[in-house]
Design a protein around this motif. Structure first.
Motif, PDB file in Angstrom:
ATOM      1  N   PHE A 216      34.134  55.777  36.649  1.00 50.05           N
ATOM      2  CA  PHE A 216      34.128  56.329  37.532  1.00 50.05           C
ATOM      3  C   PHE A 216      35.160  57.275  38.007  1.00 50.05           C
ATOM      4  N   VAL A 217      35.090  58.508  38.834  1.00 45.51           N
ATOM      5  CA  VAL A 217      36.039  59.339  39.002  1.00 45.51           C
ATOM      6  C   VAL A 217      37.125  58.793  39.992  1.00 45.51           C
ATOM      7  N   ARG A 218      38.283  58.574  39.545  1.00 46.84           N
ATOM      8  CA  ARG A 218      39.350  58.114  40.496  1.00 46.84           C
ATOM      9  C   ARG A 218      40.251  59.204  41.488  1.00 46.84           C
ATOM     10  N   GLN A 219      39.598  58.935  42.629  1.00 47.08           N
ATOM     11  CA  GLN A 219      40.285  59.960  43.489  1.00 47.08           C
ATOM     12  C   GLN A 219      40.970  59.370  44.504  1.00 47.08           C
ATOM     13  N   ALA A 220      42.423  59.396  44.654  1.00 49.92           N
ATOM     14  CA  ALA A 220      43.158  58.592  45.659  1.00 49.92           C
ATOM     15  C   ALA A 220      42.948  59.017  47.088  1.00 49.92           C
ATOM     16  N   HIS A 221      42.585  60.480  47.160  1.00 58.10           N
ATOM     17  CA  HIS A 221      42.457  60.851  48.631  1.00 58.10           C
ATOM     18  C   HIS A 221      40.926  60.707  49.075  1.00 58.10           C
ATOM     19  N   ARG A 222      40.782  60.948  50.313  1.00 56.14           N
ATOM     20  CA  ARG A 222      39.584  61.222  51.004  1.00 56.14           C
ATOM     21  C   ARG A 222      39.094  62.709  50.980  1.00 56.14           C
ATOM     22  N   ARG A 223      37.634  62.737  50.986  1.00 50.58           N
ATOM     23  CA  ARG A 223      37.290  64.066  51.151  1.00 50.58           C
ATOM     24  C   ARG A 223      35.917  64.126  51.585  1.00 50.58           C
ATOM     25  N   ALA A 224      35.656  65.233  52.404  1.00 51.27           N
ATOM     26  CA  ALA A 224      34.222  65.278  53.114  1.00 51.27           C
ATOM     27  C   ALA A 224      33.288  65.869  52.136  1.00 51.27           C
ATOM     28  N   VAL A 225      32.046  65.321  52.472  1.00 47.25           N
ATOM     29  CA  VAL A 225      30.952  65.568  51.417  1.00 47.25           C
ATOM     30  C   VAL A 225      29.915  66.012  52.317  1.00 47.25           C
ATOM     31  N   PHE A 226      28.921  66.947  52.083  1.00 46.98           N
ATOM     32  CA  PHE A 226      27.623  67.429  52.810  1.00 46.98           C
ATOM     33  C   PHE A 226      26.544  67.505  51.748  1.00 46.98           C
ATOM     34  N   GLN A 227      25.243  66.971  52.301  1.00 43.00           N
ATOM     35  CA  GLN A 227      24.334  67.348  51.658  1.00 43.00           C
ATOM     36  C   GLN A 227      22.926  67.913  52.298  1.00 43.00           C
ATOM     37  N   PHE A 228      22.296  68.642  51.693  1.00 36.38           N
ATOM     38  CA  PHE A 228      20.899  68.957  52.116  1.00 36.38           C
ATOM     39  C   PHE A 228      20.156  68.071  51.411  1.00 36.38           C
ATOM     40  N   ASP A 229      19.396  67.144  52.016  1.00 34.72           N
ATOM     41  CA  ASP A 229      18.805  65.992  51.484  1.00 34.72           C
ATOM     42  C   ASP A 229      17.301  66.121  51.505  1.00 34.72           C
ATOM     43  N   GLN A 230      16.441  66.679  50.754  1.00 37.28           N
ATOM     44  CA  GLN A 230      14.941  66.952  50.791  1.00 37.28           C
ATOM     45  C   GLN A 230      14.318  65.503  50.119  1.00 37.28           C
ATOM     46  N   ARG A 231      13.719  64.838  50.852  1.00 34.15           N
ATOM     47  CA  ARG A 231      13.016  63.737  50.461  1.00 34.15           C
ATOM     48  C   ARG A 231      11.353  64.052  50.458  1.00 34.15           C
ATOM     49  N   PHE A 232      10.755  63.267  49.661  1.00 36.62           N
ATOM     50  CA  PHE A 232       9.358  63.312  49.610  1.00 36.62           C
ATOM     51  C   PHE A 232       8.777  61.896  49.483  1.00 36.62           C
ATOM     52  N   SER A 233       7.553  61.637  50.362  1.00 33.34           N
ATOM     53  CA  SER A 233       7.021  60.312  50.182  1.00 33.34           C
ATOM     54  C   SER A 233       5.681  60.566  50.394  1.00 33.34           C
ATOM     55  N   ILE A 234       4.922  59.541  50.373  1.00 32.47           N
ATOM     56  CA  ILE A 234       3.346  59.232  50.496  1.00 32.47           C
ATOM     57  C   ILE A 234       3.272  58.775  51.917  1.00 32.47           C
ATOM     58  N   LEU A 235       2.484  59.660  52.516  1.00 33.57           N
ATOM     59  CA  LEU A 235       1.989  59.103  54.001  1.00 33.57           C
ATOM     60  C   LEU A 235       0.693  59.309  54.106  1.00 33.57           C
ATOM     61  N   ASN A 236      -0.119  58.080  54.607  1.00 30.70           N
ATOM     62  CA  ASN A 236      -1.698  58.316  54.432  1.00 30.70           C
ATOM     63  C   ASN A 236      -2.332  58.919  53.283  1.00 30.70           C
ATOM     64  N   GLY A 237      -1.751  58.713  52.243  1.00 25.64           N
ATOM     65  CA  GLY A 237      -2.458  59.195  50.909  1.00 25.64           C
ATOM     66  C   GLY A 237      -1.851  60.694  50.740  1.00 25.64           C
ATOM     67  N   LYS A 238      -1.191  61.029  51.269  1.00 23.43           N
ATOM     68  CA  LYS A 238      -0.534  62.620  51.134  1.00 23.43           C
ATOM     69  C   LYS A 238       0.879  62.565  50.840  1.00 23.43           C
ATOM     70  N   VAL A 239       1.185  63.472  49.837  1.00 26.90           N
ATOM     71  CA  VAL A 239       2.647  63.580  49.527  1.00 26.90           C
ATOM     72  C   VAL A 239       3.319  64.649  50.692  1.00 26.90           C
ATOM     73  N   VAL A 240       4.236  64.241  51.484  1.00 28.87           N
ATOM     74  CA  VAL A 240       4.905  65.030  52.410  1.00 28.87           C
ATOM     75  C   VAL A 240       6.437  65.231  52.116  1.00 28.87           C
TER      76      VAL A 240
END
Length: 232
Positions: free
Chosen positions: A36-60
């Protein structure tokens, strides 16, 4: 005299060989350790998190934005906000007296707290296990032929989303990721007739804000592989 010196030289040679072996296999701070990457300090992380799922038989699509803190290069925690990108036709029978041609859609949105554990990786890539706990609401929206719109009361919805994710740093300050998991939806009151639970798969654009600030302050080139080490 000669016989007493030889055992000493042999012991010294053995110690030197063992030390070289440790360096070669990364036991003494090797930069390419893939545990794993060893980092002693803290840092901020931001993500654009595009998710997909199946709802009522449709990919949304489910649009999301997450922000949090990473520490020791192995743990992350923060908050995210998500919403269904568009309405999905429901499976619920329309109320009695609804005009013919009425269109109905189910919608939801939620706020999530997340935790993430990185169990293997290096400066270039990683594999992690995110877990999200969310609370939000869902409702049904009716579009009448005459242009009128009506929305049902909001119902509280809880989300549990375990998953597995990976990302690859394109540059020091930004990376691309993907993953898959499962969304378990639990309603606080009336159970939704639409299927809210299901498999999820997602793509991410990750901004490493701390590294980005360092690059800008240091007047470094944005699009460089500096600091990433050899790709594995």
């Amino acid at each position: 005299m000669t016989t007493s010196i030889l055992p000493c030289l042999s012991r010294v040679s053995l110690l030197l060989l063992l030390g070289a072996g440790r360096v070669a296999y990364g036991e003494v701070g090797a930069p390419d350790d893939s545990t794993f990457v060893r980092q002693a300090h803290r840092r901020a992380v931001f993500q654009f998190d595009q998710r997909f799922s199946i709802l009522n038989g449709k990919v949304v699509g489910i649009n999301g934005l997450k922000g949090g803190i990473e520490w020791r290069g192995r743990w992350r925690a923060g908050l995210g906000v998500y919403r269904l990108s568009g309405g999905v036709p429901t499976r619920i029978a329309q109320p009695v007296g609804t005009p013919p041609g009425t269109r109905d859609e189910v919608r939801f949105r939620y706020l999530a707290a997340y935790g993430e554990y990185v169990f293997i990786g290096n400066q270039r890539w990683e594999l992690s296990t995110p877990l999200q706990l969310g609370v939000g609401s869902y409702y049904t929206k009716y579009y009448f032929p005459d242009g009128g719109v009506r929305r049902t009361n909001r119902e509280v919805l809880f989300m549990l989303e375990p998953s597995v994710a990976a990302h690859y740093r394109v540059f020091r300050w930004i990376g691309l990721g993907a993953g898959a998991g499962y969304r378990q939806a639990l309603a606080a009151g009336k159970q939704p007739e639409d299927e809210m639970s299901g498999v999820i798969f997602f793509g991410r654009v990750k901004l490493f804000l701390g590294d980005f600030i360092k690059v800008v302050r240091g007047h470094e080139r944005l699009f460089t592989q500096q600091g990433l080490g050899p790709a594995h």
